[in-house]
Design an enzyme around this catalytic site. Structure first.
Site, PDB file in Angstrom:
ATOM      1  NE  ARG A 234      -4.044  -1.927   0.317  1.00  0.00           N
ATOM      2  CZ  ARG A 234      -4.076  -2.762  -0.714  1.00  0.00           C
ATOM      3  NH1 ARG A 234      -3.252  -2.610  -1.729  1.00  0.00           N
ATOM      4  NH2 ARG A 234      -4.940  -3.770  -0.735  1.00  0.00           N
TER       5      ARG A 234
ATOM      6  CE1 TYR B  68     -12.460   5.471  -9.952  1.00  0.00           C
ATOM      7  CE2 TYR B  68     -13.482   6.653  -8.146  1.00  0.00           C
ATOM      8  CZ  TYR B  68     -13.157   5.458  -8.763  1.00  0.00           C
ATOM      9  OH  TYR B  68     -13.510   4.266  -8.200  1.00  0.00           O
TER      10      TYR B  68
END
Ligand code: 76R
Length: 256
Positions: free
Chosen positions: A122, A138
């Site tokens: 991550r 987005y």
């Protein structure tokens, strides 16, 4: 310490930007360009990217579809100064920056219990992921409207919702790689969502399924989408260049 007007006293050293790094993780700069009206100097774009790669950045290059932009560059790196230098070098090629997004890699507060190797992915993702060339980006925020205010929920309730969200997400294992980067206080939305899919419809199915999940259905708001095809930068540039289509519908791989 030279005075403000002592530019002539400044050695090259003084003009070298000093590093600025997050205490953990990487800066993530999404840059969306329109092609210049004149000829695109592909070599200049390649060298701009190479400078960042040599300074330990990862670069993802995307041939975007649609009117919003042509070329997407996602740069991940520890030092914001290097990201800025990349932006400057790309501006010098004549590419027209039409949109951008700045964020940081992070481990969500609801994912503190995930295994260490997943945490590492991550915070220090390796991009682009193999075999996942369908790309969308987005920005999004969690809603703060009337009774639907994410930030007024207790942690336990938010965690319950995010566990539900993660369960939906895991249905797409193997089809989607998600890179969620935090941007609260840094850019106009609270997160950047960058998805890599095996097929274009993997992007659609994942985001569609997420819409039904309460964390998104009730609390998520979304910005504009940028969608395209991930490939090596030289291939992306060849695909975008007008001269590559003249009498040649098939762009040879690896052409610069
Ligand atoms: O890190 C983890 O894998 C743990 C589970 C998990 C968390 C904590 C997870 C899994 N996500 C988490 C956090 Mn996600 N995610 C999005 C979107 O379009 C929409 O509706 C939302 C955009 C998608 C498509 C997606 C996909 N996720 C977050 C956060 C941070 C929230 C916070 O910290 O408050 C956001 C904004 C967000 C948004 N998520 C997954 C996915 C997928 C595919 C997974 C499974 C990943 C995997 O197991 O490999």
């Amino acid at each position: 310490m030279p005075g403000l007007n002592d530019a002539s006293d400044k050695s090259d050293d003084v003009l070298t930007p000093r590093p600025l790094r997050p205490s953990e993780g990487w800066g993530v700069l999404h840059l969306f360009y329109r092609l210049p009206r004149s000829h695109l100097d592909r070599d200049a774009v390649l060298s701009a990217a190479q400078i960042a790669i040599d300074a330990h950045c990862q670069i993802v290059s995307v041939a975007l579809l649609g009117h919003k932009a042509d070329l997407g560059i996602v740069a991940l790196g520890e030092d914001w100064s290097v990201l800025r230098t990349l932006q400057t070098a790309l501006a010098a090629t004549g590419l027209d920056l039409v949109s951008s997004y700045l964020s940081l890699t992070e481990i969500s507060e609801y994912a503190q219990g995930i295994p260490p190797e997943m945490k590492k992915i991550r915070v220090y993702p390796e991009l682009p992921p193999d075999g996942k060339r369908a790309f969308c980006f987005y920005p999004m925020s969690k809603r703060r409207v009337g009774t639907d205010n994410w930030y007024l929920l207790e942690f336990e309730e938010r965690k319950r919702l995010m566990i539900g969200h993660g369960n939906v997400g895991r249905l797409f294992q193997g089809r989607i790689v998600q890179v969620i980067t935090g941007s609260t206080g840094i850019d106009d939305w609270e997160w950047g969502v960058t998805l890599f899919g095996v097929h274009p419809d993997d992007l659609k199915d994942c985001v569609y399924q997420m819409r039904f999940d309460e964390a998104s259905a009730r609390y998520a708001e979304f910005g504009p989408f940028y969608t395209g095809i991930v490939d090596d930068l030289d291939i992306v540039l060849a695909q975008l260049s007008r001269d590559s289509i003249a009498g040649n519908s098939k762009v040879p791989r690896g052409t610069t």
